[in-house]
Enzyme design. Structure first.
Site, mmCIF file in Angstrom:
data_model
loop_
_atom_site.group_PDB
_atom_site.id
_atom_site.type_symbol
_atom_site.label_atom_id
_atom_site.label_comp_id
_atom_site.label_asym_id
_atom_site.label_seq_id
_atom_site.Cartn_x
_atom_site.Cartn_y
_atom_site.Cartn_z
ATOM 1 C CB CYS A 127 -1.219 -21.529 3.391
ATOM 2 S SG CYS A 127 -1.531 -19.770 3.107
ATOM 3 N N GLY A 161 -6.043 -22.978 8.276
ATOM 4 C CA GLY A 161 -6.159 -21.703 7.580
ATOM 5 C C GLY A 161 -6.486 -21.944 6.126
ATOM 6 C CB CYS A 162 -5.773 -19.871 3.170
ATOM 7 S SG CYS A 162 -5.918 -19.932 1.387
ATOM 8 C CG PHE A 163 -8.211 -24.739 0.654
ATOM 9 C CD1 PHE A 163 -8.041 -23.707 -0.238
ATOM 10 C CD2 PHE A 163 -9.486 -25.288 0.783
ATOM 11 C CE1 PHE A 163 -9.104 -23.217 -0.987
ATOM 12 C CE2 PHE A 163 -10.553 -24.815 0.036
ATOM 13 C CZ PHE A 163 -10.357 -23.773 -0.849
#
Length: 182
Positions: A15, A11-13
């Protein structure tokens, strides 16, 4: 100190970067892009979904304090490896679940780890995490590095990053850096 490097996309880096930075023995976490076919992609290009890249983090860690298996355990705890091209509100192939291995040993360990999770029925749905050798890692733009540290009150971070950090501190407290909860 003996160090090793591991690369994960979940997912979003922002996070994943923040979650790994919680671990004692992690010396560096760098957000970037991997798994695509366009040299030196920009964030905008990756977000358009046309480069084939995933948002990833490279984690440099001290092998005397953490094993590769420890990182895999944290990785599979802080993201959903059963959703194809999606993590929470983020949708697209750039948010896919992926383990990019740096050598044959990491490849074997990651594959065995996923097999064990599947055999144990750790998730209600099948794991869709890609496990493949890392070909090229491109570092993301500077404003993506240490994003959570610089923007802890940003709404996306409050909603998506903070719960992952709390989960790491609760489940892996013996492996985390001493710090007050956010």
């Amino acid at each position: 100190m003996s160090t090793e490097v591991a690369t994960f996309g979940g997912g979003c880096f922002w996070c994943i970067e923040a979650a790994f930075k919680e671990l004692n023995g992690v010396s560096e976490v760098t957000s970037g892009y991997a798994g695509g076919d366009v040299p030196n992609p920009s964030y905008k290009e990756v977000c358009n979904g046309t480069t084939g890249h995933a948002e990833v983090v490279q984690v440099e860690f001290d092998t005397s304090l953490l094993g590769y298996e420890d990182l895999l355990e944290v990785f599979f705890t802080v993201h959903d490896p059963t959703t194809l091209d999606r993590q929470g509100p983020d949708v697209g192939s750039q948010y896919r679940s992926a383990v990019y291995t740096h050598d044959e040993q990491q490849q074997q360990v990651a594959e065995s780890f996923v097999d064990e999770l599947e055999s144990a029925g750790a998730f209600d749905n099948p794991i869709v995490t890609e496990i493949e050798p890392l070909e090229t890692f491109y570092e993301a733009e500077g404003y993506h590095q240490d994003y959570f540290e610089k923007n802890p009150d940003q709404p996306y971070c409050v909603i998506n990053v903070t719960p992952k950090i709390k989960k790491v501190r609760e489940k892996f407290g013996d492996k985390t850096n001493p710090s007050p909860p956010n």
